[in-house]
Scaffold this active site. Structure first.
Site, PDB file in Angstrom:
ATOM      1  N   GLY A 239       0.841  -1.171   0.085  1.00 48.02           N
ATOM      2  CA  GLY A 239      -0.048  -0.216   0.022  1.00 48.02           C
ATOM      3  C   GLY A 239       0.742   1.316   0.076  1.00 48.02           C
ATOM      4  N   GLU A 272       3.597  -6.931   1.958  1.00 46.67           N
ATOM      5  CA  GLU A 272       3.209  -7.221   0.495  1.00 46.67           C
ATOM      6  C   GLU A 272       3.282  -6.053  -0.407  1.00 46.67           C
ATOM      7  OE1 GLU A 272      -0.786  -8.385   0.968  1.00 46.67           O
ATOM      8  OE2 GLU A 272      -0.241 -10.067   2.052  1.00 46.67           O
ATOM      9  N   PRO A 273       4.516  -5.325  -0.736  1.00 41.26           N
ATOM     10  CA  PRO A 273       4.630  -4.114  -1.537  1.00 41.26           C
ATOM     11  C   PRO A 273       4.517  -4.337  -2.848  1.00 41.26           C
ATOM     12  CG  PRO A 273       6.601  -4.857  -0.806  1.00 41.26           C
ATOM     13  CD  PRO A 273       6.046  -5.634  -0.299  1.00 41.26           C
ATOM     14  N   GLY A 274       3.691  -3.727  -3.755  1.00 46.85           N
ATOM     15  CA  GLY A 274       3.531  -3.956  -5.350  1.00 46.85           C
ATOM     16  C   GLY A 274       4.001  -2.656  -5.956  1.00 46.85           C
ATOM     17  N   ARG A 311      -5.085   3.442 -15.834  1.00 45.29           N
ATOM     18  CA  ARG A 311      -5.324   4.268 -14.677  1.00 45.29           C
ATOM     19  C   ARG A 311      -5.821   5.418 -14.533  1.00 45.29           C
ATOM     20  NH1 ARG A 311      -1.686   5.101 -11.454  1.00 45.29           N
ATOM     21  NH2 ARG A 311      -2.819   4.363  -9.688  1.00 45.29           N
ATOM     22  N   CYS A 342     -12.310   4.280 -29.180  1.00 44.83           N
ATOM     23  CA  CYS A 342     -13.649   5.032 -29.123  1.00 44.83           C
ATOM     24  C   CYS A 342     -14.451   5.491 -27.889  1.00 44.83           C
ATOM     25  CB  CYS A 342     -14.330   4.198 -30.274  1.00 44.83           C
ATOM     26  SG  CYS A 342     -13.487   4.091 -31.758  1.00 44.83           S
ATOM     27  N   GLU A 343     -13.610   5.968 -27.074  1.00 43.22           N
ATOM     28  CA  GLU A 343     -14.247   6.215 -25.600  1.00 43.22           C
ATOM     29  C   GLU A 343     -13.737   7.592 -25.336  1.00 43.22           C
ATOM     30  OE1 GLU A 343     -15.194   3.875 -22.285  1.00 43.22           O
ATOM     31  OE2 GLU A 343     -14.914   1.905 -23.785  1.00 43.22           O
TER      32      GLU A 343
HETATM   33  N1  LLP Z   1      -1.666  -7.068  -0.824  1.00 41.73           N
HETATM   34  C1  LLP Z   1      -2.851  -7.202  -1.069  1.00 41.73           C
HETATM   35  C2  LLP Z   1      -3.796  -8.084  -0.318  1.00 41.73           C
HETATM   36  C3  LLP Z   1      -3.404  -6.328  -2.297  1.00 41.73           C
HETATM   37  O1  LLP Z   1      -4.863  -6.131  -2.547  1.00 41.73           O
HETATM   38  C4  LLP Z   1      -2.553  -5.312  -3.068  1.00 41.73           C
HETATM   39  C5  LLP Z   1      -3.260  -4.560  -4.074  1.00 41.73           C
HETATM   40  C6  LLP Z   1      -1.245  -5.276  -2.535  1.00 41.73           C
HETATM   41  C7  LLP Z   1      -0.889  -6.129  -1.543  1.00 41.73           C
HETATM   42  C8  LLP Z   1      -0.382  -4.283  -2.987  1.00 41.73           C
HETATM   43  O2  LLP Z   1      -0.544  -3.120  -3.023  1.00 41.73           O
HETATM   44  P1  LLP Z   1       0.610  -1.783  -3.528  1.00 41.73           P
HETATM   45  O3  LLP Z   1       1.831  -2.083  -2.577  1.00 41.73           O
HETATM   46  O4  LLP Z   1       0.907  -2.210  -4.896  1.00 41.73           O
HETATM   47  O5  LLP Z   1      -0.202  -0.787  -3.080  1.00 41.73           O
HETATM   48  N2  LLP Z   1      -4.936  -1.239 -10.006  1.00 41.73           N
HETATM   49  C9  LLP Z   1      -4.802  -0.251  -8.841  1.00 41.73           C
HETATM   50  C10 LLP Z   1      -4.139  -0.831  -7.681  1.00 41.73           C
HETATM   51  C11 LLP Z   1      -5.081  -1.929  -7.006  1.00 41.73           C
HETATM   52  C12 LLP Z   1      -4.263  -2.534  -5.780  1.00 41.73           C
HETATM   53  C13 LLP Z   1      -4.986  -3.886  -5.432  1.00 41.73           C
HETATM   54  N3  LLP Z   1      -4.365  -4.625  -4.284  1.00 41.73           N
HETATM   55  C14 LLP Z   1      -4.163   0.894  -9.267  1.00 41.73           C
HETATM   56  O6  LLP Z   1      -3.646   1.146 -10.559  1.00 41.73           O
HETATM   57  O7  LLP Z   1      -3.711   1.865  -8.584  1.00 41.73           O
END
Ligand code: LLP
Length: 420
Positions: A239, A272-274, A311, A342-343
């Protein structure tokens, strides 16, 4: 911090000019910087030094096999949300003991695949899911390591579509029911209660909600200990935001907020960083097709579109847009940067001040590494674009552009009995 920089006024990915990549692979394309990905992982890992921890990269952000392999080689585990993501992990030889499985809707098949692979734990989000896991594990004559995902009921202050920690969201077990859940889980066969988890949302730019969530889950862990439930893992999700336009706290500050309430618990911390790993490590490179002026607006039509990066329209997200070559900049104008789909929702920027590009010029949509390619589609029968990974002076094609056959794969033309 990332390695997309101008050298002699030409935008580079590390040591490779983006213009060279455009010539070699065509446009649009995604390009990622390996040095940036490694740096992001290291900085995050360093911030957690001194605490027993495991970083489970949330691969939903960017799940190309080569990217996963890079993270795995640095010691990362993975947060997965589907059997497809599990199979990606297995394909690159990831250690299953470093995989956590999140999500509100796991099927029995997915649960079985996770148990078969021997993952670290399943983050459970509902009572029926607990029962399903117990049954599936029984059928397989295995024990299932589970953790409850708690909804800490707070406002993380982010876009509603990516906010998950408030009580009316579909995610997690309500705080008020956590004790009942654990008591029930304890009574079910084949389950090992190994952890507690939470994830409050994405693109969070303040540490306070993380601290609040940490305190709430720490209190639960303590309470469970008095009920003789001793957990091993505390998973605080992902997050942490990145600087699209806003200024998020640095990982060290974020880590300090997480660690404070957890100091005396002596559990292994999982994160759980993404986005923070992948977001600023990738850009989408597109070419200007047309410049168009109406009575009221100026449009820059590019060859990238909402099917490549959704996004902006989905979350009103801001992505900086830079000229790849800034040697001869046009005058500053205010324009909408739009794609060919086309949107009206097919835009990258609205009323954005930028240097007027020329037809054929390249533009880089920045901070597109996370939730870019993974959310791409074939809408309008457009091919999904290639992905390129740069490492120093080397550029590797890590995913090819879709061909027309890829787009129609699996479709059947049927002869209808009803005639025409
Ligand atoms: N763990 C869980 C259970 C999650 O659902 C998520 C993201 C993460 C970790 C990773 O979160 P992060 O570190 O990336 O913030 N498509 C959207 C973001 C959706 C996030 C979904 N869950 C966007 O483009 O902003």
């Amino acid at each position: 911090m990332n390695y997309f920089e101008y050298k002699n006024d030409q935008l580079h990915a590390e040591d490779v000019p983006l213009a060279d990549l455009a010539q070699r692979f065509g446009t649009p394309f995604y390009v990622y910087s390996a040095r940036t990905l490694r740096r992001h992982f290291r900085v995050f890992d360093d911030a957690l030094q001194g605490t027993d921890h495991l970083i489970c990269y949330a691969m939903k952000a960017l799940s190309n096999l080569s990217i996963l392999k890079l993270f795995a080689s640095m010691g990362a585990g993975f947060d997965i949300v589907s059997v497809g993501e599990l199979m990606r992990c297995l394909r690159i030889g990831a250690d299953p003991r470093k995989i956590v499985f999140s999500g509100v809707g796991k099927t029995d098949e997915e649960i079985a695949a996770a148990l078969e692979a021997g993952i670290l734990m399943i983050n459970v989000e509902s009572r029926p899911e607990l029962h399903h896991i117990s049954t599936v594990a029984g059928r397989m004559k295995r024990r299932a390591p589970v953790s409850l995902r708690v909804n800490p009921d707070l406002d993380p202050g982010t876009h509603p579509h990516i906010s998950t920690g408030h009580r009316d969201s579909k995610f997690g077990v309500p705080l008020s029911q956590v004790d009942e859940y654990y008591a029930e889980a304890k009574g079910l066969a084949n389950l090992d209660l190994v952890g507690l988890s939470t994830h409050i949302g994405s693109q969070i730019t303040d540490v306070a909600p993380f601290a609040e969530a940490g305190e709430k889950v720490a209190a639960i862990v303590k309470r469970l200990r008095t009920a003789a439930i001793a957990l091993k893992y505390l998973d605080l999700g992902g997050g942490l935001g990145i600087p699209y336009a806003e200024t998020p706290p640095p990982p060290a500050e974020y880590a300090a907020a997480l660690l404070k309430p957890l100091r005396e618990l002596s559990l292994k911390l999982i994160t759980e960083p993404g986005r923070v790993m992948a977001g600023n490590a990738g850009v989408l490179v597109t070419r200007v097709l047309y410049l168009k002026e109406t009575d009221v607006k100026r449009f820059i039509v590019i060859d990238g579109a909402m099917n490549d990066l959704i996004r902006p329209v989905l979350y009103e997200a801001y992505h900086n847009i830079l000229p790849v070559d800034r040697r001869k900049l046009g005058q500053t104008v205010t324009a909408d940067v739009v794609g060919p789909v086309c949107e009206s929702g097919d835009f990258f920027a609205r009323d954005r001040e930028l240097n007027q590009p020329r037809e054929g010029e390249l533009l880089a949509v920045m901070s597109a590494g996370a939730y870019g390619m993974v959310m791409a589609s074939n809408y309008n029968s457009r091919p999904r674009v290639p992905e390129i990974l740069v490492d120093g002076a080397e550029a590797y094609l890590i995913r090819e552009r879709d061909t027309f056959d890829d787009i129609i794969r699996g479709e059947h033309i049927v002869e209808l009995k009803g005639g025409s």
